[in-house]
Design a protein around this motif. Structure first.
Motif, PDB file in Angstrom:
ATOM      1  N   ILE A   1       8.965  18.783 -55.132  1.00  0.00           N
ATOM      2  CA  ILE A   1       9.987  17.738 -55.020  1.00  0.00           C
ATOM      3  C   ILE A   1      10.457  17.539 -53.588  1.00  0.00           C
ATOM      4  CG2 ILE A   1      10.792  18.110 -57.375  1.00  0.00           C
ATOM      5  CD1 ILE A   1      13.240  19.490 -56.231  1.00  0.00           C
TER       6      ILE A   1
ATOM      7  N   PRO B   1       8.977  16.351 -50.702  1.00  0.00           N
ATOM      8  CA  PRO B   1       8.784  15.056 -50.031  1.00  0.00           C
ATOM      9  C   PRO B   1       9.766  14.009 -50.532  1.00  0.00           C
ATOM     10  CG  PRO B   1       6.687  15.916 -50.811  1.00  0.00           C
ATOM     11  CD  PRO B   1       7.735  16.808 -51.359  1.00  0.00           C
ATOM     12  N   THR B   2       9.881  13.938 -51.866  1.00  0.00           N
ATOM     13  CA  THR B   2      10.803  12.945 -52.416  1.00  0.00           C
ATOM     14  C   THR B   2      12.220  13.199 -51.957  1.00  0.00           C
ATOM     15  OG1 THR B   2       9.477  12.487 -54.372  1.00  0.00           O
ATOM     16  CG2 THR B   2      11.833  12.103 -54.560  1.00  0.00           C
ATOM     17  N   PHE B   3      12.652  14.441 -52.035  1.00  0.00           N
ATOM     18  CA  PHE B   3      14.037  14.702 -51.681  1.00  0.00           C
ATOM     19  C   PHE B   3      14.281  14.613 -50.188  1.00  0.00           C
ATOM     20  CE2 PHE B   3      16.852  15.397 -55.133  1.00  0.00           C
ATOM     21  CZ  PHE B   3      15.991  15.504 -56.217  1.00  0.00           C
TER      22      PHE B   3
ATOM     23  N   PHE C   1      12.925  12.243 -48.202  1.00  0.00           N
ATOM     24  CA  PHE C   1      13.214  10.836 -47.938  1.00  0.00           C
ATOM     25  C   PHE C   1      14.507  10.404 -48.590  1.00  0.00           C
ATOM     26  CE2 PHE C   1       9.769   9.754 -45.421  1.00  0.00           C
ATOM     27  CZ  PHE C   1       8.603  10.296 -45.925  1.00  0.00           C
ATOM     28  N   LEU C   2      14.755  10.912 -49.806  1.00  0.00           N
ATOM     29  CA  LEU C   2      15.999  10.558 -50.486  1.00  0.00           C
ATOM     30  C   LEU C   2      17.198  11.011 -49.685  1.00  0.00           C
ATOM     31  CD1 LEU C   2      15.823  11.187 -54.298  1.00  0.00           C
ATOM     32  CD2 LEU C   2      16.425   9.116 -53.089  1.00  0.00           C
TER      33      LEU C   2
ATOM     34  N   VAL D   1      17.413  11.608 -46.435  1.00  0.00           N
ATOM     35  CA  VAL D   1      17.586  10.876 -45.180  1.00  0.00           C
ATOM     36  C   VAL D   1      18.043   9.442 -45.406  1.00  0.00           C
ATOM     37  CG1 VAL D   1      16.389  10.005 -43.144  1.00  0.00           C
ATOM     38  CG2 VAL D   1      15.900  12.288 -43.978  1.00  0.00           C
ATOM     39  N   PHE D   2      17.533   8.805 -46.476  1.00  0.00           N
ATOM     40  CA  PHE D   2      17.817   7.380 -46.615  1.00  0.00           C
ATOM     41  C   PHE D   2      18.747   7.021 -47.761  1.00  0.00           C
ATOM     42  CE2 PHE D   2      15.404   5.873 -43.200  1.00  0.00           C
ATOM     43  CZ  PHE D   2      14.294   6.689 -43.083  1.00  0.00           C
ATOM     44  N   THR D   3      19.150   7.987 -48.557  1.00  0.00           N
ATOM     45  CA  THR D   3      20.124   7.650 -49.596  1.00  0.00           C
ATOM     46  C   THR D   3      21.350   8.556 -49.506  1.00  0.00           C
ATOM     47  OG1 THR D   3      18.349   6.942 -51.054  1.00  0.00           O
ATOM     48  CG2 THR D   3      20.481   7.309 -52.065  1.00  0.00           C
ATOM     49  N   HIS D   4      21.142   9.861 -49.606  1.00  0.00           N
ATOM     50  CA  HIS D   4      22.306  10.746 -49.675  1.00  0.00           C
ATOM     51  C   HIS D   4      23.036  10.852 -48.342  1.00  0.00           C
ATOM     52  CE1 HIS D   4      19.637  12.453 -52.995  1.00  0.00           C
ATOM     53  NE2 HIS D   4      20.605  11.798 -53.572  1.00  0.00           N
TER      54      HIS D   4
ATOM     55  N   PRO E   1      23.054   8.774 -45.752  1.00  0.00           N
ATOM     56  CA  PRO E   1      23.802   7.566 -45.409  1.00  0.00           C
ATOM     57  C   PRO E   1      25.111   7.453 -46.167  1.00  0.00           C
ATOM     58  CG  PRO E   1      21.507   7.012 -45.726  1.00  0.00           C
ATOM     59  CD  PRO E   1      21.670   8.432 -46.138  1.00  0.00           C
ATOM     60  N   ILE E   2      25.110   7.840 -47.430  1.00  0.00           N
ATOM     61  CA  ILE E   2      26.354   7.733 -48.188  1.00  0.00           C
ATOM     62  C   ILE E   2      27.409   8.631 -47.563  1.00  0.00           C
ATOM     63  CG2 ILE E   2      27.449   8.138 -50.418  1.00  0.00           C
ATOM     64  CD1 ILE E   2      24.829   7.396 -51.740  1.00  0.00           C
TER      65      ILE E   2
END
Lengths: 421, 313, 277
Positions: B35, B37-39, B41-42, B44-47, B49-50
């Motif tokens: 998991i 690679p997915t996490f 990118f997640l 860096v670009f989702t969590h 930023p929030i």
């Protein structure tokens, strides 16, 4: 052995190449890819390259004024700003607040200091000064003017050589020129003014009012003069119905050129478009006055950026100086409609010839003695957005002019509060 | 997860034990490696930023200067006292209320019809679904042209019916509804297809049982079909509401938030403040408020409505 | 399925017909507009058919924007995103579907956050991240936020969950466990799921407007849909309706044609995207 020789030669060439390399200047210019001015600017760049082989100017087409500003700020944020850019005179405050630009005093001093600046129309230079320094050189300046369709005037029984000169005459003319079909729908509008704050400012000024303070910290939209000016505009659209509502800046010019409106209040910067597209006789005139003759100066100049290394700043200045020379400014005036910023440009033969053929082009320049700087404050784009959206809401009768302008005043005061120190 | 053990017995016992320890470590780490690679990118670009948005929202920052000034809750106070913020919130709520029930109801009705044994089904389905395949930007262009006053298609036929020449996108009360129309037109086919999938898993015998009990079509729908579609309705409805709070393409391309601020929605408002007025702090504060709204809606939906969702046995 | 009486059938047809009309008439209208001459459209009386059909608008589009460059950019971006997604979602979906590990449920919920918070909402920070990586105005910037896909992971997890344990255990006995199982057995079995996801992902990224708008500055990395939107905002674009409609057609041509040919595949793909229970 041969291959090694080539490598040595290549390395030698690379070693001396920097001495041959031209200084590159990244130049942001506010026009879209397919804008009519792209060719004109490209021509100026080409001519500059001929005269200055050791400088290469790379224009980047940044879109309209706000978009170009956005690009510059984005580039600043990313740490790779342009070396040179054309931005509005009112962007001076924003660029200063970001500490992004260099004062041009050193460069100007080399050209003759105040004597050099005196070669430009004073109105075009004064709003580019702040804190005793000069921050930009005026390149494309304009004032709002009245365009009118002489053929439609004749059709309406109006004298094609007597455009309105006062607000009362403007209204009366517009009323006569508005044509309706039997069902009561308008087929020709008497007047079109786009929802542009720069034009609203001019109406306020024609009414003897003021818009913002020279220190960029206050606005005066809640004053009686401002409210009355807005009331007049709104009445023309909603009460007398001689004007359509919510026409955009580009669409309104198209409307005029297509013969759908007898009069248009718009920037002189669109003169060339009208000249090329209108298939009827047309004229230009001063903006009709009310309590006084006074219009807002619009347009933009060349800014040089702090982050640029000294050689690039120097190269950028050379280009700016070239583009603001009398010959180039005369050509630019003819090719766009912007007022040549150099006084002597109007004495050049090509300009005199052009003005003889198309006297409409001189109106904007003649109006200059009555022109003052545009409204400008800190956080300028946010301020303008509040002003224009409130204005649109007033036009839509969501607020009365008084209530709306006072609301805008209050909101703008709030955003200017942090700058009051 | 049993990992592979090699059958070879070569090497001393301790090497084998070290090997086993290493294999066990690998077996334990394996899911996390999968998991990763997915996490990455997640994060860096989702969590990230929030989180960072919340952080920046406490500063005043004009995007270009390196200086960020700590101002505490000032940006939030600015939002609270700015009439425009409340107008944007109101606009977005109206937009959601206008778009979601209408889209879902139409989608369900169309799905029910398509689910019948009718001729020409494939054609209808294709024609109803194709707007999903084109960009919202293209839909915006198409509808911009149709909604144009004077020459637009809608006003042509409106004038036939005696309506005045309305400037839809320039009318402060109608512009938002024009955007609702475009949103519904664009998305109804997609939701219809999702409902179709949901309809097709409802076993025939349930309908037949209802018919035997003498239920008419209307009762059959409300007592059998609709309850069994409630999982679909719940998730599609929630997605639709969340989407409507993040609508941007049609706002940017059709109205620019105008006239006035009649169609200014959250994302456009954030974009304006961050990228046009260069007020990153305030833009971040509004973004943070949006996150809280979306989170709140999701939690609320799960807490209240989810209880009413029936899953087929 | 209720028995359809003739009256029902007629009513159903009528409603579907009207709905389909509402969907397709705009498309027909813009196709016709794209072939009209520029000033023909400024008539106050509706003209459906072009009086002098012309290809000029389409040629004008090629002049007005670097169409082929935008096309290429879009291809690279859409397929590039998908390529990376296929890797990330496969690994993550497999782990969530078939492995037990501490924190699995909490991590899964963290994954779902991406479904709730669309990239539009984190645009400010993502923009700043991309800039600080020096990626502003590149295709990579457009691709970056999407390289992980919660949606894809979710979809594929459902598919992987459907593979029977017995199959996996049998394979393990044969020496094909763990990664080998994933690669040689699970992935091939999940091909329909991959196809479904691929079509949804490609469509979404082909059609994206806002994020590319924020992270591109010049025509370097600009995509087709973004080019369309930007042109519409120019003075020229907002007045030249026939060229704008031609441009719209050129932008939607590929997805539409593919859809016409592979209707069932596309519709099935999108159907599966809703089965998130």
């Amino acid at each position: 052995m041969r291959r090694h020789a080539w490598v040595v030669v290549a390395l030698l060439v690379l070693a001396v190449a920097p001495a041959w390399a031209a200084t590159e200047v990244k130049f942001y210019y506010p026009v879209h890819l397919t804008g009519p001015l792209v060719k004109e600017v490209e021509a100026i760049v080409a001519d500059f390259h001929k005269a200055n082989p050791n400088i290469r100017v790379e224009p980047v087409w940044g879109g309209n004024y706000p978009e170009n500003m956005q690009k510059t700020v984005a580039a600043l944020q990313a740490g790779s700003p342009p070396d040179l850019a054309v931005h509005l005179a009112v962007d001076l405050v924003t660029l200063r607040d970001m500490d992004a630009i260099v004062p041009l005093d050193e460069f100007v001093r080399r050209e003759g200091g105040e004597k050099y600046l005196a070669e430009f129309f004073p109105g075009f230079v004064n709003d580019l000064k702040a804190e005793g320094k000069i921050w930009a050189i005026p390149f494309q300046r304009s004032t709002p003017i009245l365009y009118y369709n002489k053929d439609l005037f004749k059709k309406a029984g109006l004298d094609p050589n007597k455009p309105p000169t006062t607000w009362d005459e403007l209204l009366a003319t517009a009323q006569k020129a508005t044509m309706r079909n039997p069902q009561g729908q308008v087929t020709t509008w008497g007047l079109t003014i786009p929802d542009d704050i720069w034009l609203v400012m001019s109406f306020i000024m024609q009414n003897g009012g003021r818009t913002s303070s020279p220190d960029f910290k206050k606005v005066y939209l809640g004053e009686k003069a401002a409210i009355e000016a807005v009331q007049f505009w709104v009445d023309m659209a909603n009460k007398h119905k001689v004007m359509p509502r919510h026409r955009t800046f580009p669409i309104s010019v198209q409307d005029f050129a297509a013969g759908n409106t007898a009069m248009l209040i718009h920037s002189t910067g669109n003169l060339r478009f009208v000249r090329d597209s209108a298939k009827f006789e047309w004229g230009t005139a001063f903006l009709p006055k009310h309590k006084q003759q006074s219009v807002a100066i619009g347009g933009a100049g060349f800014y040089i950026f702090k982050k640029a290394p000294k050689e690039k700043q120097e190269a950028a200045w050379q280009f700016a100086k070239f583009a603001c020379s009398p010959e180039i400014q005369a050509r630019w005036n003819i090719g766009s409609g912007y007022i040549a910023t150099r006084k002597s440009a109007f004495e050049l033969p090509i300009m005199k010839e052009y003005a003889a053929k198309l006297p409409q082009v001189l109106v904007a320049r003649d109006q200059l003695p009555y022109a003052s700087p545009e409204m400008s404050t800190h956080d300028n784009w946010k301020m303008r957005n509040i002003f224009v959206t409130t204005f649109q809401e007033i036009l839509d009768e969501k607020y009365t002019p008084e209530a709306g302008m006072k609301k805008a005043q209050a909101e703008i005061e709030k955003i200017l509060a942090p700058f009051q120190k | 997860m049993p990992d592979q053990t090699h059958g070879s017995g070569a090497g001393s016992a301790s090497t084998w034990e070290k090997g086993r320890a290493r294999r066990r470590a690998l077996a334990l780490a394996r899911p996390y490696l999968y998991i990763l690679p997915t996490f990455f990118f997640l994060f860096v670009f989702t969590h990230w930023p929030i989180l960072r948005t919340f952080y920046v929202s406490f500063f005043k920052w004009n995007m270009a200067s390196p200086r960020m000034e700590f101002v505490g809750f000032a940006n939030y106070a600015q939002a609270r006292s700015a009439p425009l913020f409340w107008e944007v919130l109101r606009n977005n709520i109206v937009f959601a209320i206008g778009t979601v029930p209408l889209t879902l109801a139409l989608a369900l009705a169309l799905a029910l019809l398509i689910n019948q044994k009718l001729r020409g089904l494939a054609i209808y389905r294709a024609l109803l679904f194709y707007p999903t395949m084109i960009p919202m930007a293209a839909a915006a262009m198409i509808w911009l042209w149709i909604l144009t006053p004077n020459y637009g298609l809608l006003n042509f036929y409106g004038k036939w019916l005696g309506l005045p020449d309305i400037h839809w996108l320039g009318h402060s009360k109608l512009a938002l509804w024009a955007l609702v129309l475009v949103g519904v037109w664009k998305r109804v086919g997609y939701y219809m297809v999702i409902y179709l999938a949901g309809l097709q898993v409802i076993p025939d015998y349930l309908h037949e049982a209802a018919i035997i009990e003498g239920a008419n079509p209307w009762q059959r729908f409300w007592r059998v079909t609709f309850p069994l579609l409630s999982p679909t309705t719940f998730f599609v409805g929630l997605m639709a509401v969340i989407d409507s709070f993040q609508a941007i393409d049609q706002v940017y391309l059709m109205t620019g938030g105008g006239p006035g601020n009649a169609t200014n929605l959250f994302i456009f408002y954030i974009y304006q403040n961050a990228f046009r007025f260069f007020d990153m702090g305030y833009g971040s504060a509004v973004s943070a408020i949006l996150f809280l709204i979306l989170l709140g809606l999701t939690v609320l939906a799960f807490r209240t409505l989810h209880r009413r969702v029936h899953y087929a046995a | 399925m209720p028995r359809s009486r003739p009256l029902w059938r007629l009513a159903a047809h009528a409603i579907l017909f009207v709905a389909a009309l509402v969907m397709v008439v705009p498309l027909v209208w813009i196709v016709l507009t794209a072939f009209k001459e520029r000033n023909e459209v400024f008539s106050l009386v509706p003209q459906w058919l072009p009086a002098h059909p012309t290809f000029n608008n389409f040629l004008g589009v090629l002049d007005a924007m670097p169409f082929w460059r935008y096309y290429w950019n879009t291809l690279v971006v859409a397929f590039g995103i998908l390529a990376v997604q296929l890797v990330t979602i496969t690994l993550a979906a497999y782990a969530f579907a078939r492995m037990e590990f501490p924190g699995r449920d909490a991590l899964f919920i963290l994954l779902l956050v991406q479904l709730m918070i669309a990239p539009q909402s984190t645009v400010i920070q993502n923009y700043l991240t991309v800039t600080s990586l020096g990626l502003l105005d590149t295709k990579l910037a457009i691709m970056a936020p999407y390289l992980a896909s919660a949606f894809g992971t979710f979809l594929l997890r459902q598919t992987f969950k459907g593979i029977p344990r017995e199959l996996e255990e049998a394979a393990a006995l044969d020496g094909c466990g763990g990664f080998r199982f994933l690669f040689h057995v699970a992935i091939p079995l999940a091909l329909p799921g991959y196809l479904a996801f691929g079509l949804v992902s490609l469509t979404y990224h082909w059609n994206e407007f806002f994020w590319p708008l924020v992270v591109t500055e010049t025509t370097n990395a600009r995509t087709l849909t973004l080019g369309l939107g930007i042109f519409a905002q120019t003075a020229e674009g907002s007045a030249d309706w026939t060229m704008l409609m031609a441009m719209t057609l050129m932008v939607i041509a590929v997805p539409l044609v593919l859809f016409l040919v592979f209707q069932k595949r596309f519709i099935n793909s999108f159907m599966q995207s809703g089965l998130g229970g």
